[in-house]
Design an enzyme around this catalytic site. Sequence first.
Site, PDB file in Angstrom:
ATOM      1  N   VAL A   1     -34.131   3.732  20.803  1.00 52.27           N
ATOM      2  CA  VAL A   1     -33.708   4.225  22.072  1.00 52.27           C
ATOM      3  C   VAL A   1     -34.179   5.582  22.483  1.00 52.27           C
ATOM      4  O   VAL A   1     -34.624   6.175  23.591  1.00 52.27           O
ATOM      5  CB  VAL A   1     -32.121   4.032  22.099  1.00 52.27           C
ATOM      6  CG1 VAL A   1     -31.663   4.468  23.403  1.00 52.27           C
ATOM      7  CG2 VAL A   1     -31.812   2.402  22.129  1.00 52.27           C
TER       8      VAL A   1
ATOM      9  N   ASP B   1     -33.337  14.401  14.590  1.00 50.72           N
ATOM     10  CA  ASP B   1     -32.873  13.273  13.739  1.00 50.72           C
ATOM     11  C   ASP B   1     -32.738  13.563  12.475  1.00 50.72           C
ATOM     12  O   ASP B   1     -33.288  14.627  12.210  1.00 50.72           O
ATOM     13  CB  ASP B   1     -34.127  12.221  13.914  1.00 50.72           C
ATOM     14  CG  ASP B   1     -33.428  10.977  13.365  1.00 50.72           C
ATOM     15  OD1 ASP B   1     -33.255  10.164  14.382  1.00 50.72           O
ATOM     16  OD2 ASP B   1     -33.420  10.544  12.059  1.00 50.72           O
TER      17      ASP B   1
ATOM     18  N   THR C   1     -24.814   1.909  16.697  1.00 50.63           N
ATOM     19  CA  THR C   1     -23.398   1.699  16.711  1.00 50.63           C
ATOM     20  C   THR C   1     -23.188   0.429  15.847  1.00 50.63           C
ATOM     21  O   THR C   1     -23.083  -0.591  16.517  1.00 50.63           O
ATOM     22  CB  THR C   1     -22.533   1.716  17.769  1.00 50.63           C
ATOM     23  OG1 THR C   1     -23.391   1.027  18.651  1.00 50.63           O
ATOM     24  CG2 THR C   1     -22.229   3.032  18.090  1.00 50.63           C
TER      25      THR C   1
ATOM     26  N   THR D   1     -23.950   2.234  22.196  1.00 56.24           N
ATOM     27  CA  THR D   1     -22.914   0.991  22.741  1.00 56.24           C
ATOM     28  C   THR D   1     -21.600   1.254  22.157  1.00 56.24           C
ATOM     29  O   THR D   1     -21.551   1.417  20.871  1.00 56.24           O
ATOM     30  CB  THR D   1     -23.566  -0.339  22.289  1.00 56.24           C
ATOM     31  OG1 THR D   1     -24.707  -0.347  23.212  1.00 56.24           O
ATOM     32  CG2 THR D   1     -22.831  -1.266  23.067  1.00 56.24           C
TER      33      THR D   1
ATOM     34  N   CYS E   1     -28.058  -5.075  19.295  1.00 62.38           N
ATOM     35  CA  CYS E   1     -27.096  -5.272  20.292  1.00 62.38           C
ATOM     36  C   CYS E   1     -26.469  -6.698  20.471  1.00 62.38           C
ATOM     37  O   CYS E   1     -25.285  -6.366  20.253  1.00 62.38           O
ATOM     38  CB  CYS E   1     -27.958  -4.804  21.826  1.00 62.38           C
ATOM     39  SG  CYS E   1     -28.141  -3.313  22.178  1.00 62.38           S
TER      40      CYS E   1
ATOM     41  N   ARG F   1     -33.436  -4.547  12.279  1.00 55.07           N
ATOM     42  CA  ARG F   1     -32.182  -4.360  12.271  1.00 55.07           C
ATOM     43  C   ARG F   1     -31.365  -5.608  12.663  1.00 55.07           C
ATOM     44  O   ARG F   1     -31.517  -6.195  13.649  1.00 55.07           O
ATOM     45  CB  ARG F   1     -31.685  -2.981  13.147  1.00 55.07           C
ATOM     46  CG  ARG F   1     -32.207  -1.885  12.662  1.00 55.07           C
ATOM     47  CD  ARG F   1     -31.727  -0.717  13.950  1.00 55.07           C
ATOM     48  NE  ARG F   1     -32.543  -1.107  15.088  1.00 55.07           N
ATOM     49  CZ  ARG F   1     -32.232  -0.350  16.390  1.00 55.07           C
ATOM     50  NH1 ARG F   1     -31.150   0.433  16.359  1.00 55.07           N
ATOM     51  NH2 ARG F   1     -32.952  -0.538  17.087  1.00 55.07           N
TER      52      ARG F   1
END
Length: 434
Positions: free
Chosen positions: A23, A41, A91, A126, A266, A337
Site C-alpha cells: 500500500v 520503512d 494491521t 484498516t 484485508c 500474507r
Amino acid sequence: MENLYNDIVNKKAKISLVGLGYVGLPIAVAFSKHANVIGFDISAEKIEQYKNGIDPTNEVGHEELSKCGALFTADSSKLREAIFHIVAVPTPISSDKNPNLKPLESASRLVGKNLVSGSVVVYESTVYPGVTEDICVPILEKESGLKCGIDFKVGYSPERINPGDKEHRLENIVKIVSGMDSDTLDIVAKVYELVVEAGVHRAESIKVAEAAKVIENAQRDINIAFMNELAIIFDKLNIDTKAVLKAAGTKWNFLRFFPGLVGGHCIGVDPYYLTYKAEQIGYSSQVILAGRHINDNMGKYVAEKTAKMLFKNSGNADSVKVGIFGLTFKENCPDIRNTRVIDIINELHEYGIEVFVYDPLADTIEVKHEYGLTLVSEADIKDLDALVLAVAHDEFKKIKEWKRFFKNNKPGVFVDVKGVAQPDDMSEYKYWRL
C-alpha cells in the site's frame, strides 16, 4: 492550513510515508510526482531494494520505481523533515483472531518522536472505529509532547489498493478522506486530490471513514462465504457450482461472487476488527462470524476432498505425492500474507501426504521465513498422484498439458480450487473443482 497545502504543492513542505509495503509504496511513488516525499520503512533491506529500483511487490514496477524522486530511508529521524505524515502499516490479527495493533502503535511512536508543530498525521491502516482517536492520538501526544487539535491534527483515509490489480489503482479509485475538524478534512482532501484522479469522498468523521473501510471487506467476506457454503451443498448434490452460478448470473441483479479461499491482508482479517469492537460494546456478531467460520475452514475442506479422492483413486492416501500450484493469497500477485493455501498444505500433512509447493511469483526466502516451507521449481514437480491448482496465476493458465506432472505421465486426481479448467477438457482426470 491553506498555507500547508501551498507549501506541499510548492515543495517547501514534505510528505512522509510510514510503511512501504503493497500500500505505502504506490502512494509514495504517486505523491513523489507532485511533492517532496520521504518514504520510511523499518526494513533496511527493503529500502536498499527500492533505492536500487527493485520492486518486490510488483505494484509499481522496477522502471517506475527507478524514476521515483522520493527519498527512501530507514532512518526515522528523517521524518522530522516532513509535516504531512501518512501511516500505511499493516494491521494483522493475532492467533486468537483479535486485532494486532502493535505495528500501528509502533509507527505512531516513531512519528510522535519526530512530530513538529503544525503537522498533520493521516492513517491509512484498516482499523475498527475509534482506533485513530482513542489509541493513536494518545501515543502521538505522549511521544511528541504536543497537543492534538492545537499543535497537530489527525485524519483518516483508508487504503483501497487491491494488490495485483492493474486496473483498479490508487489514481482511479475514489478515496475516502476524513479529518478531526473541517480544516483538517479540507487539507487532507486537497492533498489526496493531487494524486487521486477519481476524486475524494469527504466522510463526516474519522469514525465514519474507519467504519466504511472495515465493512467494505466484511461485505465481500460474507458474500464469498455464501458462495463457499453453496459449493459444499452442491458438491454433496453432485451439481457443478460454477455451472449454477453461470445460470443464476443471467439475472440482472444477481451478485457475481465465487467460491474460493479467502486470505490476504484485508478480506480475511478486517471482519475480525469489526466483530472485536462489537463485542467490546456488548454485541455478539451472528452473520459476520458465521461467514468467517465458513471461509476459515475452506482450505481444510479442499484438503479433505483431495485426500478422499486420492484414497478412492489409489486405495491409499499415505504414500502419495501431491503438488500444490500456487501459494500466494491471490492470482498474479507475490503477496503471501495470510494465504489460506497454507491450510490445504497443513491439512494434507496431517494425512501424512507428501506435498510439493510451486509458485513462481512467491519469494522463496519470505515463504521459508513465514511458513517454514521450501518452494520447489516446476522441474521438481513430477510423479504426482494428485495436483491441486490453488491459485489462478496467468502462468498456470498457459499450461496446456498437465499429464507430465503425474506419475507415469498418467492423469490422476486434479483439484481445481479456482475453476480454471473446463470440465470437458479434464475427462481423463479425476477432476473436481470448488
